[in-house]
Design a protein around this motif. Structure first.
Motif, short mmCIF file in Angstrom:
data_model
loop_
_atom_site.label_atom_id
_atom_site.label_comp_id
_atom_site.label_asym_id
_atom_site.label_seq_id
_atom_site.Cartn_x
_atom_site.Cartn_y
_atom_site.Cartn_z
N TRP A 173 0.81 -1.21 0.00
CA TRP A 173 0.00 0.00 0.00
C TRP A 173 0.85 1.26 0.00
CZ3 TRP A 173 -0.40 -3.96 3.57
CH2 TRP A 173 0.18 -3.76 4.83
N ARG A 174 2.15 1.09 -0.02
CA ARG A 174 3.08 2.21 -0.11
C ARG A 174 3.97 2.14 -1.33
NH1 ARG A 174 5.38 3.03 6.10
NH2 ARG A 174 3.36 3.51 7.08
N ASP A 175 4.32 0.95 -1.74
CA ASP A 175 5.24 0.76 -2.85
C ASP A 175 4.85 -0.47 -3.65
OD1 ASP A 175 8.53 -0.45 -3.31
OD2 ASP A 175 7.68 1.27 -4.36
N ILE A 176 4.79 -0.34 -4.94
CA ILE A 176 4.39 -1.44 -5.82
C ILE A 176 5.48 -1.68 -6.86
CG2 ILE A 176 2.67 -2.29 -7.45
CD1 ILE A 176 0.71 -0.27 -6.10
N ASP A 177 5.93 -2.90 -6.95
CA ASP A 177 6.95 -3.27 -7.92
C ASP A 177 6.40 -4.06 -9.09
OD1 ASP A 177 9.19 -2.15 -6.49
OD2 ASP A 177 9.08 -3.85 -5.11
N PHE A 178 5.32 -4.79 -8.87
CA PHE A 178 4.78 -5.67 -9.90
C PHE A 178 3.27 -5.63 -9.90
CE2 PHE A 178 8.75 -7.45 -8.29
CZ PHE A 178 9.51 -7.50 -9.46
N TRP A 179 2.73 -5.78 -11.10
CA TRP A 179 1.29 -5.83 -11.31
C TRP A 179 0.88 -7.09 -12.05
CZ3 TRP A 179 -1.88 -2.31 -9.13
CH2 TRP A 179 -1.36 -1.04 -8.81
N GLY A 180 -0.29 -7.60 -11.71
CA GLY A 180 -0.90 -8.64 -12.50
C GLY A 180 -1.67 -8.03 -13.66
N GLN A 181 -2.26 -8.86 -14.47
CA GLN A 181 -2.97 -8.39 -15.65
C GLN A 181 -4.39 -7.91 -15.36
OE1 GLN A 181 0.01 -8.17 -17.62
NE2 GLN A 181 -1.68 -8.18 -19.08
N GLY A 182 -4.92 -8.31 -14.24
CA GLY A 182 -6.25 -7.86 -13.84
C GLY A 182 -7.33 -8.88 -14.14
N THR A 183 -8.37 -8.84 -13.35
CA THR A 183 -9.53 -9.68 -13.56
C THR A 183 -10.79 -8.84 -13.32
OG1 THR A 183 -10.59 -11.80 -12.96
CG2 THR A 183 -9.57 -10.56 -11.17
N GLN A 184 -11.75 -8.98 -14.20
CA GLN A 184 -12.95 -8.15 -14.15
C GLN A 184 -13.94 -8.70 -13.13
OE1 GLN A 184 -13.86 -5.23 -16.05
NE2 GLN A 184 -15.52 -5.21 -14.52
N VAL A 185 -14.43 -7.80 -12.28
CA VAL A 185 -15.51 -8.12 -11.36
C VAL A 185 -16.67 -7.19 -11.67
CG1 VAL A 185 -16.29 -8.07 -8.95
CG2 VAL A 185 -14.01 -8.95 -9.53
N THR A 186 -17.80 -7.76 -11.97
CA THR A 186 -18.98 -6.98 -12.28
C THR A 186 -20.10 -7.38 -11.34
OG1 THR A 186 -18.36 -6.85 -14.62
CG2 THR A 186 -20.64 -6.33 -14.05
N VAL A 187 -20.64 -6.40 -10.63
CA VAL A 187 -21.72 -6.62 -9.68
C VAL A 187 -22.97 -5.94 -10.22
CG1 VAL A 187 -22.49 -6.42 -7.31
CG2 VAL A 187 -20.05 -6.66 -7.81
N SER A 188 -23.98 -6.71 -10.50
CA SER A 188 -25.22 -6.18 -11.03
C SER A 188 -26.20 -5.88 -9.91
CB SER A 188 -25.84 -7.17 -12.02
OG SER A 188 -26.18 -8.39 -11.39
N SER A 189 -27.05 -4.91 -10.14
CA SER A 189 -28.04 -4.52 -9.15
C SER A 189 -29.32 -5.32 -9.29
CB SER A 189 -28.35 -3.03 -9.26
OG SER A 189 -28.85 -2.72 -10.55
#
Length: 117
Positions: free
Chosen positions: A101-117
């Motif tokens: 939460w202070r320093d980031i060296d690496f990232w993943g590609q991401g995953t989509q989360v969709t919450v419908s109402s």
């Protein structure tokens, strides 16, 4: 040197639950989750150090839980009581030597989360 692979995203109705996974290859001091909704800044969701120290965004406290396996090679984000405003691309992130939460060296590609109402 570090690879992060997220999985577990998908479509869920409001009030439902989802669990994200992040498989980490390589040594990290801390690992966690960020999210980015369309048109918004990327923000911290939760992070955890190898020693078990955690940090959560106020918006997810009491609903989301970050955890890790015994080998500390996989982390999970258990998301309960999901709200439409939780909709975002969720990214696994890691810091080699500091709090994620202070320093980031690496990232993943991401995953989509969709919450419908």
């Amino acid at each position: 040197q570090v690879q992060l692979v997220e999985s577990g995203g998908g479509l869920v109705q409001a009030g439902g639950s989802l669990r994200l996974s992040c498989a980490a290859s390589g040594r990290t001091f801390s690992i966690g989750w960020y999210r980015q909704a369309p048109g918004k800044q990327r923000e911290l969701v939760a992070g955890v150090t190898n020693g078990g120290l955690t940090n959560y965004a106020d918006s997810v406290k009491g609903r989301f839980t970050i955890s890790r396996d015994n080998a500390k090679t996989t982390i999970y984000l258990q998301m309960n009581s999901l709200k439409p405003e939780d909709t975002a691309v969720y990214y696994c992130a890691a810091s080699r030597t500091h709090y994620v939460w202070r320093d980031i060296d690496f990232w993943g590609q991401g995953t989509q989360v969709t919450v419908s109402s």
